[in-house]
Design an enzyme around this catalytic site. Sequence first.
Site, PDB file in Angstrom:
ATOM      1  N   PRO A   1      -3.154 -11.678  10.525  1.00 38.52           N
ATOM      2  CA  PRO A   1      -3.444 -11.454  11.945  1.00 38.52           C
ATOM      3  C   PRO A   1      -3.472  -9.957  12.249  1.00 38.52           C
ATOM      4  O   PRO A   1      -2.835  -9.158  11.552  1.00 38.52           O
ATOM      5  CB  PRO A   1      -2.263 -12.129  12.646  1.00 38.52           C
ATOM      6  CG  PRO A   1      -1.206 -12.241  11.621  1.00 38.52           C
ATOM      7  CD  PRO A   1      -1.870 -12.314  10.284  1.00 38.52           C
ATOM      8  N   ASP A   2      -4.211  -9.577  13.278  1.00 40.48           N
ATOM      9  CA  ASP A   2      -4.299  -8.179  13.698  1.00 40.48           C
ATOM     10  C   ASP A   2      -3.191  -7.936  14.723  1.00 40.48           C
ATOM     11  O   ASP A   2      -3.295  -8.362  15.881  1.00 40.48           O
ATOM     12  CB  ASP A   2      -5.687  -7.932  14.299  1.00 40.48           C
ATOM     13  CG  ASP A   2      -5.904  -6.471  14.649  1.00 40.48           C
ATOM     14  OD1 ASP A   2      -4.919  -5.814  15.051  1.00 40.48           O
ATOM     15  OD2 ASP A   2      -7.039  -5.990  14.521  1.00 40.48           O
ATOM     16  N   ILE A   3      -2.116  -7.270  14.295  1.00 42.05           N
ATOM     17  CA  ILE A   3      -0.927  -7.123  15.156  1.00 42.05           C
ATOM     18  C   ILE A   3      -1.252  -6.308  16.401  1.00 42.05           C
ATOM     19  O   ILE A   3      -0.930  -6.702  17.528  1.00 42.05           O
ATOM     20  CB  ILE A   3       0.235  -6.471  14.366  1.00 42.05           C
ATOM     21  CG1 ILE A   3       0.629  -7.384  13.197  1.00 42.05           C
ATOM     22  CG2 ILE A   3       1.421  -6.194  15.275  1.00 42.05           C
ATOM     23  CD1 ILE A   3       1.677  -6.805  12.260  1.00 42.05           C
TER      24      ILE A   3
ATOM     25  N   PHE B   1      -3.094   3.295  15.370  1.00 44.55           N
ATOM     26  CA  PHE B   1      -3.403   4.283  14.333  1.00 44.55           C
ATOM     27  C   PHE B   1      -4.487   3.711  13.434  1.00 44.55           C
ATOM     28  O   PHE B   1      -4.484   2.516  13.128  1.00 44.55           O
ATOM     29  CB  PHE B   1      -2.156   4.579  13.480  1.00 44.55           C
ATOM     30  CG  PHE B   1      -1.414   5.799  13.945  1.00 44.55           C
ATOM     31  CD1 PHE B   1      -0.738   5.788  15.147  1.00 44.55           C
ATOM     32  CD2 PHE B   1      -1.393   6.961  13.172  1.00 44.55           C
ATOM     33  CE1 PHE B   1      -0.053   6.913  15.583  1.00 44.55           C
ATOM     34  CE2 PHE B   1      -0.714   8.091  13.594  1.00 44.55           C
ATOM     35  CZ  PHE B   1      -0.042   8.074  14.805  1.00 44.55           C
TER      36      PHE B   1
ATOM     37  N   ASP C   1      -4.425  -6.084   5.262  1.00 47.35           N
ATOM     38  CA  ASP C   1      -5.480  -6.880   5.906  1.00 47.35           C
ATOM     39  C   ASP C   1      -5.457  -8.333   5.415  1.00 47.35           C
ATOM     40  O   ASP C   1      -5.798  -9.239   6.146  1.00 47.35           O
ATOM     41  CB  ASP C   1      -6.852  -6.266   5.614  1.00 47.35           C
ATOM     42  CG  ASP C   1      -7.059  -4.977   6.409  1.00 47.35           C
ATOM     43  OD1 ASP C   1      -6.516  -4.895   7.528  1.00 47.35           O
ATOM     44  OD2 ASP C   1      -7.732  -4.053   5.902  1.00 47.35           O
TER      45      ASP C   1
ATOM     46  N   ASN D   1       0.850  -1.203   0.000  1.00 45.29           N
ATOM     47  CA  ASN D   1       0.000   0.000   0.000  1.00 45.29           C
ATOM     48  C   ASN D   1       0.883   1.250   0.000  1.00 45.29           C
ATOM     49  O   ASN D   1       2.107   1.153  -0.015  1.00 45.29           O
ATOM     50  CB  ASN D   1      -0.972  -0.029   1.189  1.00 45.29           C
ATOM     51  CG  ASN D   1      -0.237  -0.070   2.516  1.00 45.29           C
ATOM     52  OD1 ASN D   1       0.530   0.827   2.843  1.00 45.29           O
ATOM     53  ND2 ASN D   1      -0.449  -1.144   3.278  1.00 45.29           N
TER      54      ASN D   1
ATOM     55  N   LYS E   1       8.014 -17.316 -10.708  1.00 42.22           N
ATOM     56  CA  LYS E   1       7.165 -16.249 -11.238  1.00 42.22           C
ATOM     57  C   LYS E   1       5.912 -16.855 -11.887  1.00 42.22           C
ATOM     58  O   LYS E   1       6.031 -17.816 -12.674  1.00 42.22           O
ATOM     59  CB  LYS E   1       7.958 -15.445 -12.270  1.00 42.22           C
ATOM     60  CG  LYS E   1       7.184 -14.268 -12.813  1.00 42.22           C
ATOM     61  CD  LYS E   1       7.960 -13.519 -13.875  1.00 42.22           C
ATOM     62  CE  LYS E   1       7.093 -12.450 -14.495  1.00 42.22           C
ATOM     63  NZ  LYS E   1       7.673 -11.896 -15.718  1.00 42.22           N
TER      64      LYS E   1
ATOM     65  N   LYS F   1     -12.930   1.573  16.356  1.00 47.73           N
ATOM     66  CA  LYS F   1     -11.702   0.775  16.288  1.00 47.73           C
ATOM     67  C   LYS F   1     -11.029   0.705  17.661  1.00 47.73           C
ATOM     68  O   LYS F   1     -10.524  -0.342  18.061  1.00 47.73           O
ATOM     69  CB  LYS F   1     -10.747   1.379  15.245  1.00 47.73           C
ATOM     70  CG  LYS F   1      -9.498   0.533  15.013  1.00 47.73           C
ATOM     71  CD  LYS F   1      -8.725   0.964  13.767  1.00 47.73           C
ATOM     72  CE  LYS F   1      -7.462   0.139  13.608  1.00 47.73           C
ATOM     73  NZ  LYS F   1      -6.681   0.489  12.428  1.00 47.73           N
TER      74      LYS F   1
END
Length: 408
Positions: free
Chosen positions: A310-312, A332, A282, A213, A292, A346
């Site tokens: 996983p959600d760190i 954040f 995500d 991203n 490749k 959140k």
Amino acid sequence: MQDLLGKHIVLGLTGGIACYKSAELCRLFVKAGATVQVVMTEAATQFMTPVTMQALSGRPVYVSQWDVREDNNMPHINLSREADAIVLAPCSADFIARLAEGRSDELLSLMCLARPIEQVPLLIAPAMNREMWAHPATQRNLQQVAADGATMLGVGSGWQACGETGDGRMLEPAQLLEDITAFFHAKLLVGQQVLVTAGPTFEALDPIRGITNHSSGKMGFAIARAAREAGAEVTLIAGPVHLPTPRGVRRIDVLSALEMLEAAEREAARASVFVATAAVADWRPASHSDQKIKKDGSGLPPVLNFVENPDILATVARSPRAASGALFCVGFAAESENLAAHAKAKRERKGIPLLVGNIGPLTFGQDDNSLLLVDADGVRELPRAPKLQLARELIAEIAARLPTRTSA
Ligand SMILES: Cc1cc2nc3c(=O)[nH]c(=O)nc-3n(C[C@H](O)[C@H](O)[C@H](O)COP(=O)(O)O)c2cc1C
């Protein structure tokens, strides 16, 4: 940013090749808002002309204790009383020996000895050949000068003007500026171990391609720097970004969310503050090809399947240390709309005391940002400003919320 606005720095130059770097250091001080008074030893004038330093500082340079320009003929008293700090860069081996002995046979050493020790800090950036640096006499003198209250800014390592390679180079002007700026900051986080994640993650599809991203890592790097300025021990877990490591910060580079989780869980075990700024993907591809992925001639694109990462932040926030209050977690949220509502939701979902919201498209890659702080008491906006300034404000907010706050 004018980090040194209002500060008056006496910049002392002694005899060494590194005087050429002091011209740039002087320029950086002035750019950062400081006023600069240059004082040079006779030896320093062999390496750099006072004319150059006068032009860059905008003030006549002092070289002699017999300078009649001062009404009372005491430049050593007048110059040292006006200073917020005396910075010796470069500081020669000979000058360090003179400081250790408390000598005062020329203006610069006389001024250092005559300064009010409690009010005017002395910061020293040594520069010399590696053998001179390693010599027991130099190391003994450095220890004595530090014990007498001076702050040592350290040396760099590498190629030296004499053709040898090793320790003893003067730090680069930008490094010195960063260290000297940090020196002036309130030490709100002394004794704290701060862990920061920053940047994007990269989820590989094959050895060539992957999903990532637009996070630049700038906000997280600014927070790591601000925490260090505040006196914390700082570890920065960085995804793939092109940013220099802030001075004094320990950096761990990772690529994927899984690698970042592994590093974050390991490092969080000894941290007291965790700030999760990284824009963690995500999802990751369900499978990774060792080769490749090629077009198969059918004209159809490959089918890509994803699994959730996983959600760190939530994982670390659920740890026993976070639950007991030994680890203060800050998250954040990068949203594209409805910031306050998403950020509040959140914070509750992740079970953390402080959530910082920002609008993703307005922050990614930018040098400035605005933040929304959400805690149990409500919402507070930190208006648009350079990321480093926001990071410093955030660090002060975190310090004020820590259970046992240590300040110096
Ligand atoms: C070409 C040259 C380069 C020098 N470079 C250094 C240096 O990098 N560091 C150092 O400590 N001394 C260096 N010296 C020796 C100092 O200039 C010498 O010790 C001098 O007396 C220092 O005076 P000061 O401390 O009053 O400035 C160098 C000498 C010469 C001739």
